[in-house]
Design a protein around this motif. Sequence first.
Motif, PDB file in Angstrom:
ATOM      1  N   SER A 107     -65.295  -6.900  29.437  1.00 16.38           N
ATOM      2  CA  SER A 107     -64.192  -7.824  29.180  1.00 16.38           C
ATOM      3  C   SER A 107     -64.210  -8.378  27.759  1.00 16.38           C
ATOM      4  O   SER A 107     -63.202  -8.937  27.304  1.00 16.38           O
ATOM      5  CB  SER A 107     -64.246  -8.991  30.173  1.00 16.38           C
ATOM      6  N   ASP A 149     -63.898  -3.747  22.873  1.00 18.75           N
ATOM      7  CA  ASP A 149     -62.732  -2.958  22.464  1.00 18.75           C
ATOM      8  C   ASP A 149     -63.065  -1.497  22.718  1.00 18.75           C
ATOM      9  O   ASP A 149     -64.083  -0.990  22.227  1.00 18.75           O
ATOM     10  CB  ASP A 149     -62.432  -3.197  20.980  1.00 18.75           C
ATOM     11  N   ASN A 153     -59.579 -10.532  24.621  1.00 19.12           N
ATOM     12  CA  ASN A 153     -58.991  -9.866  25.788  1.00 19.12           C
ATOM     13  C   ASN A 153     -58.475 -10.877  26.808  1.00 19.12           C
ATOM     14  O   ASN A 153     -57.403 -10.699  27.393  1.00 19.12           O
ATOM     15  CB  ASN A 153     -60.012  -8.937  26.441  1.00 19.12           C
ATOM     16  N   GLN A 206     -55.229 -12.370  25.512  1.00 15.43           N
ATOM     17  CA  GLN A 206     -54.106 -11.459  25.661  1.00 15.43           C
ATOM     18  C   GLN A 206     -53.636 -11.376  27.108  1.00 15.43           C
ATOM     19  O   GLN A 206     -52.429 -11.284  27.381  1.00 15.43           O
ATOM     20  CB  GLN A 206     -54.487 -10.071  25.145  1.00 15.43           C
ATOM     21  N   SER A 257     -55.392  -0.764  27.771  1.00 12.49           N
ATOM     22  CA  SER A 257     -56.562  -1.506  27.298  1.00 12.49           C
ATOM     23  C   SER A 257     -57.566  -1.694  28.425  1.00 12.49           C
ATOM     24  O   SER A 257     -57.296  -2.414  29.396  1.00 12.49           O
ATOM     25  CB  SER A 257     -56.131  -2.869  26.746  1.00 12.49           C
ATOM     26  N   GLY A 316     -60.444  -3.157  27.957  1.00 10.54           N
ATOM     27  CA  GLY A 316     -60.961  -4.510  27.771  1.00 10.54           C
ATOM     28  C   GLY A 316     -60.094  -5.551  28.444  1.00 10.54           C
ATOM     29  O   GLY A 316     -60.601  -6.458  29.119  1.00 10.54           O
ATOM     30  N   MET A 317     -58.772  -5.434  28.297  1.00 10.54           N
ATOM     31  CA  MET A 317     -57.866  -6.366  28.969  1.00 10.54           C
ATOM     32  C   MET A 317     -57.954  -6.217  30.487  1.00 10.54           C
ATOM     33  O   MET A 317     -57.902  -7.207  31.225  1.00 10.54           O
ATOM     34  CB  MET A 317     -56.426  -6.134  28.500  1.00 10.54           C
TER      35      MET A 317
END
Length: 327
Positions: A70, A73, A88, A91, A296, A298-299
Motif C-alpha cells: 500500500s 509504486d 496511495n 489518491q 495501480s 499500490g492504490m
Amino acid sequence: MAAQLQMHPAADASPAAAGTAAPGVARSPHRAGSRRDYVRLRTALLWLGPAIALITGVVVYPAVELVKASTGDYSLTGLRRGSVGAANFTQVLHHPAFATVTANTVIWVFAVVAVTIVIGLGLAQFLSKEFFGRKAVRWAVIVPWATSLIVTARLFTLALDYYHGVLNSLLTAAHIIDKPIDFLGNDSWTMPSMIAVGVFVSLPFTAYVLLAGLSSIPAEVYEAARMDGAGKWRTYWHVTLPLLRPALLVASVLNIIYVFNSFPIVYTLNDRNPGFAHDTSITFMYKLAFKSSEHSIGMSAAAGVINVALILIVVLVYLRSVKWKEI
C-alpha cells in the motif's frame, strides 16, 4: 581449652557453609519447576505449531505484504519501483468513486445481514419443528451454502437476464409485468438484485447457527414459562430471543465479515456495468488494479487496508452496541 578454642572457627564455619549451601538447596525446586514449565511450553508449541505456522502464512504474512504494497509504486508487471509513502491512501480517499463505493458497501452489508438474520431466524424456527420430510428440507437448505459462490452467482445472472431470464419469463407469463425488467442493468434494480442473491447464499449458514442456538435451549425453560402463564409471543420475546443472543452474535459478526468480503456475487452480477456505480469496496480494489484506467497495484492495496479497517470498525461498534461481554 586450646583445643576447644581451635574448634570454634570450624564450628563457626560450618553454619556459614550451611548458609551458603542453603540457597542452592532452595533453588533446586525452582529449577525443577522451570524445567517442567519448559517441557509444557515445548509440548504446547508442538501441538500449536502447525496452527501458528498456518496463521502466519495465511494471515500474518499477507497482511504485512498488503501494508507494504500500500505504500509502494508498482509497474504494470508488478515490479516495485519504490515507496510513495501515504500517496496511495490519499489518491484512494480522493477518488471520484470512493464516496459512491462506500455508500454501496454500507447499504450492501447492512441490508444483506439484516434481512438474512430476520429470515434466517424464521427459517430456523421452522426447521426446529417436527414435520414430515424435515430431514430432506434441512438438506435442501444447505445446498446453496455447499455450492460455489461463482456457480450460484452465474446461475442468478442467467435467471435475471433481460432477454432469456427465467424470472422475467415467469413474471410476464403471469401478467405481473408488461415488459421484461433489466434486473442487472437498470440502476434502480441492480443493488436490490445483488442484495437478494446475497441473502440467498447467506441464509443456510445463518439458519443453521440459529437452529443450533434453538436446540441448546432447555425444554424446562419453556415449561416454566408456561406454568407462569406466559403466552407464545411473550415466551418468544422474553425467553427464546434472550437465550439466542450468543447464536445471534456469532451469526451477525460472521455475516458482516463474509458479506463485506463477498467478491464473487458483486463482481459476477455487476461485471456488465461500466464504472463503479454499483461496486462495493472489495470489487473497487480489484478494478483499481486490473480494470480501471489507474491500473495501480499500490492504490488497490491501500484500498484493501482501508477495507480491513472498515470491517474492524464495524465489528467493534457492533460488539460494543450489543455488549457482548455480558453474553
